[in-house]
Design a protein around this motif. Structure first.
Motif, PDB file in Angstrom:
ATOM      1  N   PHE A 119      70.337 -59.315  96.890  1.00  0.00           N
ATOM      2  CA  PHE A 119      69.932 -59.694  98.235  1.00  0.00           C
ATOM      3  C   PHE A 119      68.563 -60.347  98.164  1.00  0.00           C
ATOM      4  N   THR A 122      65.574 -61.556 100.914  1.00  0.00           N
ATOM      5  CA  THR A 122      65.065 -61.645 102.281  1.00  0.00           C
ATOM      6  C   THR A 122      63.858 -62.569 102.239  1.00  0.00           C
ATOM      7  N   VAL A 150      68.214 -63.070 105.719  1.00  0.00           N
ATOM      8  CA  VAL A 150      68.681 -62.194 104.644  1.00  0.00           C
ATOM      9  C   VAL A 150      69.935 -62.824 104.049  1.00  0.00           C
ATOM     10  N   GLU A 168      72.801 -62.693 100.735  1.00  0.00           N
ATOM     11  CA  GLU A 168      73.415 -61.932  99.651  1.00  0.00           C
ATOM     12  C   GLU A 168      74.032 -62.923  98.669  1.00  0.00           C
ATOM     13  N   TRP A 211      73.427 -63.246 106.014  1.00  0.00           N
ATOM     14  CA  TRP A 211      73.654 -62.105 106.892  1.00  0.00           C
ATOM     15  C   TRP A 211      72.761 -62.131 108.127  1.00  0.00           C
TER      16      TRP A 211
END
Length: 130
Positions: free
Chosen positions: A77, A79, A108, A110, A127
């Motif tokens: 992930f 951010t 964010v 992934e 996301w």
């Protein structure tokens, strides 16, 4: 326990003899590389990474992301921070998914990387609620 011609085999049968090299299911999966624990890698700010096998990446407040790839299996992930990020991704074949070049501040994302033939594919998923 394995029954072979009315004889019982007890104990551990090694990999080279057709066994799992283990006496329980968890160790068997590990020995057969069916299940591997992932090592977590974390970071913030300007990130430059050459992804590695069986790693779980968690990057926060990222201002720039430089990611290089190889034939590996990893996940993570990212951010992004409060400013528009600088992004450079190379060494992967992009697969179906969102386009990381469209990443913006505070989002964010992934990613999943998996080997295929002589290279790696990467899939990105945004996301964020944007």
């Amino acid at each position: 326990m394995l029954r072979l011609s009315n004889h019982m085999i007890y104990g551990t049968v090694e990999l080279e003899h057709g066994g799992t090299g283990a006496d329980n299911a968890a160790d068997a999966r590990t020995n057969l590389e069916a299940e591997r624990a992932r090592t977590q890698v974390t970071g913030t700010g300007a990130i430059a990474v050459s992804v590695d096998n069986y790693k779980e990446y968690v990057y926060t407040a990222v201002t720039s992301l430089t990611m290089m790839g190889a034939a590996v299996n990893c996940h993570g992930f990212v951010t992004f921070g409060s400013s528009a990020p600088t992004i450079s991704v190379s060494g992967f074949t992009a697969s179906a998914g969102d386009d990381i070049t469209e990443a913006a501040k505070s989002q964010v994302w992934e990613f999943s990387v998996f080997p295929h033939n002589s290279g790696s594919y990467i899939i990105w998923k945004n996301w964020s609620d944007d």
